[in-house]
Design a protein around this motif. Structure first.
Motif, PDB file in Angstrom:
ATOM      1  N   ALA A  60       0.832  -1.202   0.000  1.00  0.00           N
ATOM      2  CA  ALA A  60       0.000   0.000   0.000  1.00  0.00           C
ATOM      3  C   ALA A  60       0.869   1.255   0.000  1.00  0.00           C
ATOM      4  O   ALA A  60       2.029   1.229   0.422  1.00  0.00           O
ATOM      5  N   PRO A  61       0.333   2.386  -0.463  1.00  0.00           N
ATOM      6  CA  PRO A  61       1.087   3.644  -0.424  1.00  0.00           C
ATOM      7  C   PRO A  61       1.240   4.178   1.003  1.00  0.00           C
ATOM      8  O   PRO A  61       0.622   3.678   1.954  1.00  0.00           O
ATOM      9  N   LEU A  72       4.106   5.358  -3.489  1.00  0.00           N
ATOM     10  CA  LEU A  72       2.783   5.148  -4.088  1.00  0.00           C
ATOM     11  C   LEU A  72       2.402   3.680  -4.142  1.00  0.00           C
ATOM     12  O   LEU A  72       1.464   3.307  -4.844  1.00  0.00           O
ATOM     13  N   GLY A  73       3.114   2.848  -3.399  1.00  0.00           N
ATOM     14  CA  GLY A  73       2.796   1.431  -3.366  1.00  0.00           C
ATOM     15  C   GLY A  73       3.462   0.660  -4.485  1.00  0.00           C
ATOM     16  O   GLY A  73       4.263   1.196  -5.253  1.00  0.00           O
ATOM     17  N   ASP A  75       2.802  -2.754  -7.506  1.00  0.00           N
ATOM     18  CA  ASP A  75       1.766  -3.439  -8.276  1.00  0.00           C
ATOM     19  C   ASP A  75       1.791  -4.935  -7.994  1.00  0.00           C
ATOM     20  O   ASP A  75       2.411  -5.398  -7.025  1.00  0.00           O
ATOM     21  N   ALA A 256      -6.130  -3.391  -4.851  1.00  0.00           N
ATOM     22  CA  ALA A 256      -5.043  -2.403  -4.857  1.00  0.00           C
ATOM     23  C   ALA A 256      -5.404  -1.265  -5.814  1.00  0.00           C
ATOM     24  O   ALA A 256      -4.865  -1.163  -6.921  1.00  0.00           O
ATOM     25  N   TRP A 258      -4.639   1.771  -5.881  1.00  0.00           N
ATOM     26  CA  TRP A 258      -3.611   2.772  -6.164  1.00  0.00           C
ATOM     27  C   TRP A 258      -2.864   2.503  -7.460  1.00  0.00           C
ATOM     28  O   TRP A 258      -2.310   3.413  -8.052  1.00  0.00           O
ATOM     29  N   LEU A 261      -5.338   4.319  -9.844  1.00  0.00           N
ATOM     30  CA  LEU A 261      -5.704   5.701  -9.557  1.00  0.00           C
ATOM     31  C   LEU A 261      -4.577   6.680  -9.868  1.00  0.00           C
ATOM     32  O   LEU A 261      -4.831   7.792 -10.349  1.00  0.00           O
ATOM     33  N   ALA A 262      -3.320   6.295  -9.605  1.00  0.00           N
ATOM     34  CA  ALA A 262      -2.210   7.216  -9.853  1.00  0.00           C
ATOM     35  C   ALA A 262      -2.114   7.622 -11.326  1.00  0.00           C
ATOM     36  O   ALA A 262      -2.101   8.825 -11.639  1.00  0.00           O
TER      37      ALA A 262
END
Length: 290
Positions: A60-61, A72-73, A75, A256, A258, A261-262
């Motif tokens: 996680a971020p 930012l985490g 993948d 996940a 993030w 979303l980033a």
């Protein structure tokens, strides 16, 4: 002795300073930030964008249980999302810049061709323009990429033909208008070749309109690249782009988010910033609005 009469000196009116709207200033700042990230991606990336860390996959971020090691985490393969985001911005901007320049150059050339020869050449160019405008570009892109493969060069050239008819119409109309004015006719009478007339005299006078059209087409190409990469027909691994990241992140949206979303927020903010700056440039450079 009579007093000499001095002429009245009138002070020149002070020049009014142009204030840049807050939204435009923020948009310019964001565009500058994206360009800096694209240029310095190799320097500012904390990891290689292909480096795997399977022990920290789906980390996680920072702020929601993550550590500063991966801000930012990560993948599904443990790759650092921030590093991949930096290189994705570079790839997407390179594709968008290249495609925009190709479209503008091809469309402007076709417009000048129609304006110079007129007759059946002009009719053929206008028919090609109408055909291109009526054909759904996304369907054409899907067919071409599925048939010829996913070459990055072909991908950029294909995106370059998006909305080329817009530049062709603008260049043709403005070139005909410029040809009816005195400066273009005077240069022709001096013996200048047509290529010199269009390149050295007509093009600089219509460049502002073409640049505005490029700023308005640029976010469209970014969205097209993102959409095609999302469908798996754009940038291929191990290379990465913003649409590519969104495409891989959709499978982990609930576990996940993030990952998706980033790059998604980057696409939204970049296209919005370029659109705002393009609208402002159009208002600033249009003489009819002054």
């Amino acid at each position: 002795m009579s007093d000499a009469v001095l002429p009245a000196v009138t002070a020149a009116p002070p020049r009014r300073r142009t204030r840049v709207p807050v939204a435009v200033a923020i948009g310019l700042g964001w565009i500058a930030l994206m360009l800096a990230v694209a240029l310095l991606a190799d320097v500012i990336s904390p990891y290689a964008y292909t480096a795997l860390d399977l022990r920290n996959r789906l980390s996680a971020p920072v702020g929601i249980g993550g550590s500063w090691a991966h801000g930012l985490g990560t993948d599904e393969l443990g790759r650092d999302v921030l590093s991949r985001l930096f290189h994705s911005i570079r790839m997407s901007l390179l594709i968008a810049f290249g495609a925009t320049i190709i479209g503008a150059a091809f469309g402007t050339g076709m417009g000048f061709l129609a304006a110079h020869f007129r007759g059946w050449v002009e009719q053929a160019v206008l028919a090609l323009v109408d055909f291109s405008a009526s054909l759904p570009f996304l369907i054409l892109a899907l067919a071409v990429l599925a048939f010829f493969g996913n070459s990055l060069t072909l991908f950029v050239v294909l995106l370059g033909f998006h909305a080329w008819e817009r530049y062709a119409r603008i260049a043709r109309g403005l070139a005909i208008s410029a040809g009816a004015q005195g400066y273009a006719a005077a240069v022709r009478q001096l013996g200048a070749r047509p290529l010199r007339v269009y390149w050295r005299h007509i093009l600089p006078n219509i460049a502002s309109t073409l640049i505005i059209s490029m700023t308005l087409a640029f976010p469209e190409i970014i969205l097209l690249e993102s959409g095609l990469s999302f469908l798996g027909l754009g940038v291929q691994p191990p290379a990465t782009s913003l649409g590519n990241m969104v495409g891989y992140g959709r499978e982990y949206l609930t576990r996940a988010p993030w990952i998706l979303l980033a790059p998604a927020f980057t696409i939204i903010l970049t296209t919005l910033a370029i659109s705002i700056v393009g609208d402002w440039l159009r208002d600033r450079l249009d003489p009819t609005l002054r």
